[in-house]
Design an enzyme around this catalytic site. Sequence first.
Site, PDB file in Angstrom:
ATOM      1  N   LYS A   1     -61.318  73.072  21.759  1.00  0.00           N
ATOM      2  CA  LYS A   1     -62.022  73.919  22.107  1.00  0.00           C
ATOM      3  C   LYS A   1     -60.985  74.693  20.934  1.00  0.00           C
ATOM      4  O   LYS A   1     -60.694  75.568  20.150  1.00  0.00           O
ATOM      5  CB  LYS A   1     -61.157  75.171  22.907  1.00  0.00           C
ATOM      6  CG  LYS A   1     -62.477  75.051  24.262  1.00  0.00           C
ATOM      7  CD  LYS A   1     -61.830  75.970  25.206  1.00  0.00           C
ATOM      8  CE  LYS A   1     -62.128  75.725  26.181  1.00  0.00           C
ATOM      9  NZ  LYS A   1     -61.678  75.984  27.462  1.00  0.00           N
TER      10      LYS A   1
ATOM     11  N   GLU B   1     -59.647  68.701  13.444  1.00  0.00           N
ATOM     12  CA  GLU B   1     -58.760  68.779  14.553  1.00  0.00           C
ATOM     13  C   GLU B   1     -57.474  69.772  14.524  1.00  0.00           C
ATOM     14  O   GLU B   1     -57.058  70.018  13.167  1.00  0.00           O
ATOM     15  CB  GLU B   1     -57.636  67.851  14.511  1.00  0.00           C
ATOM     16  CG  GLU B   1     -58.732  67.101  16.060  1.00  0.00           C
ATOM     17  CD  GLU B   1     -57.766  65.615  16.774  1.00  0.00           C
ATOM     18  OE1 GLU B   1     -57.147  64.918  16.405  1.00  0.00           O
ATOM     19  OE2 GLU B   1     -57.282  65.790  17.532  1.00  0.00           O
TER      20      GLU B   1
ATOM     21  N   ASP C   1     -51.393  64.806  17.278  1.00  0.00           N
ATOM     22  CA  ASP C   1     -49.798  64.950  18.642  1.00  0.00           C
ATOM     23  C   ASP C   1     -49.772  63.699  18.253  1.00  0.00           C
ATOM     24  O   ASP C   1     -48.809  63.231  17.395  1.00  0.00           O
ATOM     25  CB  ASP C   1     -50.373  65.718  19.457  1.00  0.00           C
ATOM     26  CG  ASP C   1     -48.853  65.343  20.616  1.00  0.00           C
ATOM     27  OD1 ASP C   1     -47.443  65.923  19.705  1.00  0.00           O
ATOM     28  OD2 ASP C   1     -48.714  65.843  21.326  1.00  0.00           O
TER      29      ASP C   1
ATOM     30  N   LYS D   1     -48.015  66.735  13.794  1.00  0.00           N
ATOM     31  CA  LYS D   1     -47.296  65.787  14.673  1.00  0.00           C
ATOM     32  C   LYS D   1     -46.150  64.744  14.499  1.00  0.00           C
ATOM     33  O   LYS D   1     -46.828  64.185  15.208  1.00  0.00           O
ATOM     34  CB  LYS D   1     -46.477  66.721  16.247  1.00  0.00           C
ATOM     35  CG  LYS D   1     -46.433  67.670  16.556  1.00  0.00           C
ATOM     36  CD  LYS D   1     -46.276  67.774  17.446  1.00  0.00           C
ATOM     37  CE  LYS D   1     -46.673  69.597  18.200  1.00  0.00           C
ATOM     38  NZ  LYS D   1     -46.523  69.047  20.173  1.00  0.00           N
TER      39      LYS D   1
ATOM     40  N   PHE E   1     -44.203  72.312  20.948  1.00  0.00           N
ATOM     41  CA  PHE E   1     -44.854  72.698  21.569  1.00  0.00           C
ATOM     42  C   PHE E   1     -45.584  74.212  21.032  1.00  0.00           C
ATOM     43  O   PHE E   1     -45.107  74.804  21.243  1.00  0.00           O
ATOM     44  CB  PHE E   1     -45.502  72.600  23.258  1.00  0.00           C
ATOM     45  CG  PHE E   1     -46.163  73.358  23.566  1.00  0.00           C
ATOM     46  CD1 PHE E   1     -46.622  71.851  23.774  1.00  0.00           C
ATOM     47  CD2 PHE E   1     -47.121  74.712  24.129  1.00  0.00           C
ATOM     48  CE1 PHE E   1     -48.356  71.827  24.327  1.00  0.00           C
ATOM     49  CE2 PHE E   1     -48.729  74.208  24.240  1.00  0.00           C
ATOM     50  CZ  PHE E   1     -49.776  73.213  24.681  1.00  0.00           C
TER      51      PHE E   1
ATOM     52  N   ASP F   1     -53.327  76.118  22.394  1.00  0.00           N
ATOM     53  CA  ASP F   1     -53.419  76.856  23.274  1.00  0.00           C
ATOM     54  C   ASP F   1     -51.817  76.640  24.014  1.00  0.00           C
ATOM     55  O   ASP F   1     -51.582  75.557  24.609  1.00  0.00           O
ATOM     56  CB  ASP F   1     -54.716  76.742  24.332  1.00  0.00           C
ATOM     57  CG  ASP F   1     -55.151  75.539  25.032  1.00  0.00           C
ATOM     58  OD1 ASP F   1     -54.707  74.657  24.526  1.00  0.00           O
ATOM     59  OD2 ASP F   1     -54.687  75.566  26.888  1.00  0.00           O
TER      60      ASP F   1
ATOM     61  N   ARG G   1     -54.946  81.379  22.108  1.00  0.00           N
ATOM     62  CA  ARG G   1     -55.716  80.811  20.695  1.00  0.00           C
ATOM     63  C   ARG G   1     -56.360  82.088  20.107  1.00  0.00           C
ATOM     64  O   ARG G   1     -56.244  81.567  18.829  1.00  0.00           O
ATOM     65  CB  ARG G   1     -56.817  80.092  21.696  1.00  0.00           C
ATOM     66  CG  ARG G   1     -56.588  78.795  22.451  1.00  0.00           C
ATOM     67  CD  ARG G   1     -58.218  78.656  22.752  1.00  0.00           C
ATOM     68  NE  ARG G   1     -57.941  77.618  23.828  1.00  0.00           N
ATOM     69  CZ  ARG G   1     -57.829  76.603  23.907  1.00  0.00           C
ATOM     70  NH1 ARG G   1     -57.160  75.504  22.604  1.00  0.00           N
ATOM     71  NH2 ARG G   1     -58.027  75.630  25.584  1.00  0.00           N
TER      72      ARG G   1
HETATM   73  P1  IMP Z   1     -52.824  64.359  20.562  1.00  0.00           P
HETATM   74  O1  IMP Z   1     -52.256  64.382  21.571  1.00  0.00           O
HETATM   75  O2  IMP Z   1     -53.160  63.938  18.853  1.00  0.00           O
HETATM   76  O3  IMP Z   1     -54.420  63.567  21.399  1.00  0.00           O
HETATM   77  O4  IMP Z   1     -53.773  65.755  20.956  1.00  0.00           O
HETATM   78  C1  IMP Z   1     -54.280  66.145  22.061  1.00  0.00           C
HETATM   79  C2  IMP Z   1     -54.747  67.484  21.639  1.00  0.00           C
HETATM   80  O5  IMP Z   1     -53.562  67.664  22.395  1.00  0.00           O
HETATM   81  C3  IMP Z   1     -54.336  68.110  20.640  1.00  0.00           C
HETATM   82  O6  IMP Z   1     -56.004  68.417  19.889  1.00  0.00           O
HETATM   83  C4  IMP Z   1     -54.547  69.814  21.033  1.00  0.00           C
HETATM   84  O7  IMP Z   1     -55.772  70.428  21.164  1.00  0.00           O
HETATM   85  C5  IMP Z   1     -52.923  69.454  22.194  1.00  0.00           C
HETATM   86  N1  IMP Z   1     -51.824  69.835  21.288  1.00  0.00           N
HETATM   87  C6  IMP Z   1     -51.565  68.217  20.998  1.00  0.00           C
HETATM   88  N2  IMP Z   1     -49.732  69.637  20.996  1.00  0.00           N
HETATM   89  C7  IMP Z   1     -50.443  70.521  21.056  1.00  0.00           C
HETATM   90  C8  IMP Z   1     -49.256  71.792  21.211  1.00  0.00           C
HETATM   91  O8  IMP Z   1     -48.303  71.359  20.688  1.00  0.00           O
HETATM   92  N3  IMP Z   1     -49.809  72.795  21.074  1.00  0.00           N
HETATM   93  C9  IMP Z   1     -51.253  72.889  21.441  1.00  0.00           C
HETATM   94  N4  IMP Z   1     -51.500  71.803  21.775  1.00  0.00           N
HETATM   95  C10 IMP Z   1     -51.222  71.309  21.886  1.00  0.00           C
END
Ligand code: IMP
Length: 185
Positions: free
Chosen positions: A35, A91, A95, A123, A144, A151, A157
């Site tokens: 979302k 996206e 992260d 990040k 975070f 969220d 959000r």
């Molecule tokens: P990934 O670790 O790159 O796969 O990130 C996965 C998902 O985790 C992202 O699309 C976000 O929805 C969520 N996410 C990662 N870091 C944060 C943050 O700092 N705040 C909120 N959601 C996060």
Amino acid sequence: MLIEETEIRQRVAEMARRIEADYEGREPHFVGVLKGAAIFHADLVRELSLPLTMDFVSISSYGPATSPVGPLSLDKDLEDDIEGKDVILVEDIVDTGRTATFLFQWLPARKPASLRLCALLSKPDRRVFPAHPDYVGFDVPDRFVVGYGLDYNQMYRNLPYIAALRRSRPEPSSAHLEHTATGEP
Ligand code: IMP
């Protein structure tokens, strides 16, 4: 407060101009990752003067959200055929890069003409998987963050800006948003 509403609006417009230049004469297909990307996706496509189409996918992970381990599953598949289309994945944040890497492994089987990644936030210090966004709004530190689609336990959000959760003990259930100068959360 990390990134103010006006800064986001300005940066989204800049990203749109770059995408317009890169996709001139084409009709890109924007796939938002639900979302978190919903709000960024909505603002980005409204900034674009290109003819375009859009779709959404939803991915969920087993295990703690803060951990890069554990399998991902597809909760909502694409509705449209992407064969021959110039797909831009949208996206909220890259992260660890796990979600983007999963999508880049899965989507080429659907034979898009091209596939790029556009993320509002990145990040870089947290990267575990080899995800390289083609368009990034802002690099953010290893905090975070919430707001503008992102969220914490499904909340925040709707904030029009990006804020970092305050580091507090005990965590994470009593984590609070940092207060802005106006005293807003
Ligand atoms: P990934 O670790 O790159 O796969 O990130 C996965 C998902 O985790 C992202 O699309 C976000 O929805 C969520 N996410 C990662 N870091 C944060 C943050 O700092 N705040 C909120 N959601 C996060």
